[in-house]
Design an enzyme around this catalytic site. Structure first.
Site, short mmCIF file in Angstrom:
data_model
loop_
_atom_site.label_atom_id
_atom_site.label_comp_id
_atom_site.label_asym_id
_atom_site.label_seq_id
_atom_site.Cartn_x
_atom_site.Cartn_y
_atom_site.Cartn_z
N ASN A 1 0.90 -1.14 0.17
CA ASN A 1 -0.08 0.13 0.01
C ASN A 1 0.85 1.23 -0.06
O ASN A 1 2.10 1.13 0.08
CB ASN A 1 -0.99 -0.07 1.18
N LYS B 1 8.94 -17.37 -10.96
CA LYS B 1 8.35 -16.21 -11.52
C LYS B 1 6.78 -16.57 -12.36
O LYS B 1 6.87 -17.49 -12.81
CB LYS B 1 9.01 -15.47 -12.58
N LYS C 1 -14.12 0.32 15.07
CA LYS C 1 -12.89 -0.26 15.43
C LYS C 1 -12.32 -0.09 16.59
O LYS C 1 -11.74 -1.23 17.30
CB LYS C 1 -12.00 0.44 14.27
N PHE D 1 -4.89 3.20 14.60
CA PHE D 1 -5.20 4.04 13.83
C PHE D 1 -6.52 3.73 12.92
O PHE D 1 -6.40 2.51 12.58
CB PHE D 1 -4.08 4.20 12.89
O1 PMT Z 1 2.79 6.19 6.40
P1 PMT Z 1 1.99 7.38 5.98
O2 PMT Z 1 2.17 7.63 4.48
O3 PMT Z 1 2.70 8.56 7.04
O4 PMT Z 1 0.61 7.34 6.22
C1 PMT Z 1 -0.15 7.14 7.38
C2 PMT Z 1 -1.09 6.16 7.60
C3 PMT Z 1 -2.14 6.71 6.66
C4 PMT Z 1 -0.78 4.72 7.09
C5 PMT Z 1 -1.75 6.11 9.02
O5 PMT Z 1 -2.11 7.44 9.60
C6 PMT Z 1 -2.75 4.95 9.47
O6 PMT Z 1 -3.88 5.36 9.09
N1 PMT Z 1 -2.34 3.86 9.66
C7 PMT Z 1 -3.37 2.86 9.87
C8 PMT Z 1 -3.61 2.30 8.41
C9 PMT Z 1 -4.56 1.18 8.51
O7 PMT Z 1 -4.32 -0.05 8.42
O8 PMT Z 1 -5.74 1.39 8.84
P2 PMT Z 1 -6.90 0.06 8.89
O9 PMT Z 1 -8.19 1.07 9.49
O10 PMT Z 1 -7.09 -0.78 8.05
O11 PMT Z 1 -6.42 -0.58 10.24
C10 PMT Z 1 -7.05 -0.23 11.98
C11 PMT Z 1 -5.82 -0.64 12.59
O12 PMT Z 1 -5.34 -1.86 12.65
C12 PMT Z 1 -4.42 0.21 12.53
O13 PMT Z 1 -3.96 0.44 13.65
C13 PMT Z 1 -3.66 -1.04 11.76
O14 PMT Z 1 -2.19 -0.90 12.09
C14 PMT Z 1 -4.28 -2.26 12.48
N2 PMT Z 1 -4.26 -3.50 11.86
C15 PMT Z 1 -4.84 -3.64 10.50
C16 PMT Z 1 -4.82 -4.91 9.81
C17 PMT Z 1 -3.92 -5.84 10.42
N3 PMT Z 1 -3.74 -7.02 9.76
N4 PMT Z 1 -3.31 -5.82 11.63
C18 PMT Z 1 -3.55 -4.44 12.24
O15 PMT Z 1 -2.89 -4.35 13.45
#
Ligand code: PMT
Length: 399
Positions: free
Chosen positions: A209, A289, A338, A324
């Site tokens: 991503n 590949k 969340k 986040f």
């Molecule tokens: O890195 P930058 O370019 O500065 O951008 C910052 C950001 C947009 C990446 C950051 O601000 C942000 O939003 N991070 C979380 C991105 C994300 O995966 O969001 P989500 O809504 O899909 O996930 C929610 C939370 O679960 C997040 O804390 C994520 O780290 C966590 N997660 C998600 C999936 C997974 N398999 N395991 C997790 O722990």
């Protein structure tokens, strides 16, 4: 950022003097007061006028040039310094400081200062590795002087090895750390995850991503400046590690991040999951590949562990867990869902549909919601500023 802070820079003679021009310029941009003292040999490499123009202060050159003033100058500068930087520091000046020799303006002023002294050596590898120089540095460390380790690479003399002056960026980061570090998170262990994950399909292709790591690295840096012991677990990004980091773990995949987080989470007081973790990975990895054909191709994906949810489930009494939420619609509602589902204390919600927020940008716009129903929205701000806001919220939250 460094408004009101006085940095005195002692420059001794070496080819790396020219790099200190950039250090002065960077410090001025951060609004520091900068005063420069040059040794006789330093002036052979760059004229004092350059440093005078960059620092907007007269350069102190020689004790005996201005007989009527020197006594006041060296003591006044020694007292005015919030921090003293010696860069480049030659084997000669290191030897003088370590052995109490004060025979010119620079060595005299260092002897007279009570401010922290940061020494950035630069010299030929053999000189740097000479046991006499190493012993002098050890002795100075025991006296409380700090060193910025030189880089390795091709030296001006043509040799390859350690001895290049640390980069101006690293020098300024070290100064910032010394001047700005406070105790708000002293004794606290903080784990931050940052950047994307990379899920390979075959030896050449992967799913990922647009996370740049900027948000997570800004949080790690801000936590270090607040005195925390920081562990940063990072996906592949193009950002330098913050200076003062205790523990850095590089990962590629969500599974590797899971391992790293679960191996380290127990001792942490605060866990901040700003990484953009892939929810899915290719169900199989092809060692060769994958060949293209004339037909469309279907890719089967399998779920990755939700790391944040796992931590929420295994959370300890003393821990604060921060997630986040990267949202494009129904921002607050989805963020709230969340917060509950992942059992976190605080959720940082960012609207990633906005061009100035979320992935890759220097700025972000966030709303913080916590388990007690607290909610606070902020305008568009630099990620570095928001990092402090998030940490301050956590500090208040835990009082
Ligand atoms: O890195 P930058 O370019 O500065 O951008 C910052 C950001 C947009 C990446 C950051 O601000 C942000 O939003 N991070 C979380 C991105 C994300 O995966 O969001 P989500 O809504 O899909 O996930 C929610 C939370 O679960 C997040 O804390 C994520 O780290 C966590 N997660 C998600 C999936 C997974 N398999 N395991 C997790 O722990």
């Amino acid at each position: 950022m460094l408004k009101g802070k006085t940095v005195v820079i002692g420059i001794s003679g070496g080819i790396a003097v020219y790099k200190v021009c950039d250090v002065v310029s960077r410090l001025k941009k951060l609004n520091a007061n900068v005063h420069v003292i040059m040794t006789k040999s330093a002036k052979e490499f760059v004229a004092p006028l350059t440093f005078q123009s960059l620092s907007q202060q007269p350069v102190i050159e020689d004790m005996f040039d201005k007989v009527t003033k020197w006594d006041i100058e060296h003591i006044a500068l020694a007292k005015a310094a919030d921090i003293f930087l010696v860069a480049p520091a030659t084997a000669n000046i290191i030897g003088k400081i370590a052995n109490g020799i004060a025979d010119d303006m620079l060595s005299t002023t260092i002897m007279a200062t009570k401010s922290p002294v940061l020494i950035a050596p630069a010299m030929n590898t053999n000189m740097y590795e000479n046991p006499i120089v190493q012993n002098n540095m050890k002795k100075l460390e025991e006296y409380g002087y700090d060193f910025i380790e030189p880089d390795s690479g091709r030296l001006a003399c043509g040799d390859k090895g350690i001895g290049k002056l640390a980069s101006p960026e690293a020098i300024v980061e070290n100064i910032k750390l010394k001047l700005l570090q406070n105790n708000f998170l002293k004794g606290k262990k903080v784990l931050v995850t940052a950047g994307p994950t990379k899920e390979s399909l075959d030896p050449v292709r992967y799913l990922t991503n647009h996370s740049s790591g900027k948000m997570g690295y800004a949080i790690a840096e801000a936590a270090i400046l607040k005195g925390a012991d920081v562990t940063l677990i990072s996906g592949p990004v193009n950002i330098n590690k913050p200076i003062g980091l205790k523990n850095f773990i590089q990962i590629n995949t969500a599974n590797e991040m899971f391992e790293a987080v679960t191996d380290n989470y127990l001792e942490q007081d605060i866990i901040i999951k700003s990484a953009a973790v892939a929810d899915y990975r290719p169900a199989t990895f092809s060692n060769n590949k994958i060949k293209k054909s004339n037909n469309d191709m279907n890719l089967t994906l399998t779920r990755n562990e939700d790391i944040l949810k796992w931590i929420g489930k295994h959370k300890k009494e003393h821990q604060t867990i921060v997630g986040f939420a990267a949202e494009t619609n129904d921002i607050l509602h989805n963020g709230q869902k969340k917060l509950v589902k992942k059992n976190v204390d605080l959720m940082v919600i960012n609207d990633i549909s906005k061009p100035y927020a979320g992935f890759g940008t220097d700025t972000n716009q966030i709303t913080l919601i916590d388990i007690y129903g607290g909610k606070q929205s902020y305008p568009i701000m630099q990620k570095k500023e928001l990092a402090n806001i998030i940490l301050d919220y956590i500090i208040k939250f835990n009082k």
